[in-house]
Motif scaffolding. Sequence first.
Motif, mmCIF file in Angstrom:
data_model
loop_
_atom_site.group_PDB
_atom_site.id
_atom_site.type_symbol
_atom_site.label_atom_id
_atom_site.label_comp_id
_atom_site.label_asym_id
_atom_site.label_seq_id
_atom_site.Cartn_x
_atom_site.Cartn_y
_atom_site.Cartn_z
ATOM 1 N N LYS B 93 62.259 50.883 55.193
ATOM 2 C CA LYS B 93 61.380 50.508 54.084
ATOM 3 C C LYS B 93 61.995 50.859 52.727
ATOM 4 C CE LYS B 93 56.754 51.561 54.681
ATOM 5 N NZ LYS B 93 55.682 52.436 55.282
ATOM 6 N N TYR B 94 62.756 51.925 52.715
ATOM 7 C CA TYR B 94 63.358 52.395 51.466
ATOM 8 C C TYR B 94 64.880 52.459 51.594
ATOM 9 C CZ TYR B 94 58.611 53.804 50.168
ATOM 10 O OH TYR B 94 57.275 53.812 49.871
ATOM 11 N N TYR B 106 57.464 51.036 48.383
ATOM 12 C CA TYR B 106 58.312 50.057 49.079
ATOM 13 C C TYR B 106 57.861 48.605 48.876
ATOM 14 C CZ TYR B 106 54.697 49.680 52.653
ATOM 15 O OH TYR B 106 53.517 49.445 53.304
#
Lengths: 109, 109, 109, 109
Positions: B93-94, B106
């Motif tokens: 997500k990051y 995100y």
Amino acid sequence: MKEIEEITAKLIAFRDERDWSQFHNPKDLAVALNIEAGELLEAYLWKTSEEAKPEKVKEELADVFAYAFLLAEKYGFDVKQIVLDKIQKNATKYPVDKAKGTATKYNEL
Amino acid sequence: MKEIEEITAKLIAFRDERDWSQFHNPKDLAVALNIEAGELLEAYLWKTSEEAKPEKVKEELADVFAYAFLLAEKYGFDVKQIVLDKIQKNATKYPVDKAKGTATKYNEL
Amino acid sequence: MKEIEEITAKLIAFRDERDWSQFHNPKDLAVALNIEAGELLEAYLWKTSEEAKPEKVKEELADVFAYAFLLAEKYGFDVKQIVLDKIQKNATKYPVDKAKGTATKYNEL
Amino acid sequence: MKEIEEITAKLIAFRDERDWSQFHNPKDLAVALNIEAGELLEAYLWKTSEEAKPEKVKEELADVFAYAFLLAEKYGFDVKQIVLDKIQKNATKYPVDKAKGTATKYNEL
């Protein structure tokens, strides 16, 4: 390396790769922990314990732990020690003979 | 015995001596965790991180951990595993190249 | 003077007599609101709705409202308007034909 | 019709059209309020008050109010009255001469 030390090291590596240390002051970590605790609680909203989805609980509880470990690290707390100390303290607040089988708060026992 | 297993065993012994298992359904444990998260946050109210008293933080963080460990135990979660899994998931997500140095969520990266 | 304006004016008079405006930045008001929400939740811990003491609920809910009104005032929000706007918005997220009788979250409907 | 009565009536109409009264027991309303308080707090995470987006604050604060009004209604509380009563009570806990200009909690004043 001990278990909690190892988890914490992984969390810090993740944080530092993203240069997020600048945001992670204790107050905001406590704020983040509260937000995640709220998301965990959402797994149970309008539901019984049994109806909550374990997968959602797992995800949100992991986030709660992540911020709790990061906050403990900021203060150099030994997680095992602070929990055992609190158990000790609670043993005095909730003596077995008074607290057994009742959910009453210590100041009303 | 591993560290977290040991802490959890102590928490359960404390609970069972008081016959509190009957109250400790997952939903109420999540409720308890939220209450303690709020008390932890109180250490920082109207204050900077530096002004918060470490002793208060320690006490309340210990309570957060206690309910988090008890909840994990209810589901049979391996705390180390669920946190490491979440780190893995958050890495997607990051991604470092997008998330570095920014506190953006995100879904807005 | 309208009801909410009147309550808010009383809250601000109380705050200003104590020279607390300096502490009441929006972030800390949101933190305070969360702490009070946690205390409200404590009225229900290990309990059914029926077992919670109305007197405790009343006290803590009053605190939640106090910080919510103070925060709304900081931004110049008209409380009635923002709640009615949100009802409107939720009517789209939860159309009656899909949402009737189910507690499912809008993104899973 | 008074302002708060009017807002509450709108919230109840929205709830009843969806047949959600069955889920809205006081405990779950308090849980919902906590979740929304957490979402409100998220507007300020890793941020100063100034950096928080007013639009996000407005949305989440509206949700907090919605559950707070619904919970008050469950108990038949007059919101204005309970807040004014609490101000009265706090005036005793925080006398002006002691509390002026300090954020210290009443039990440490």
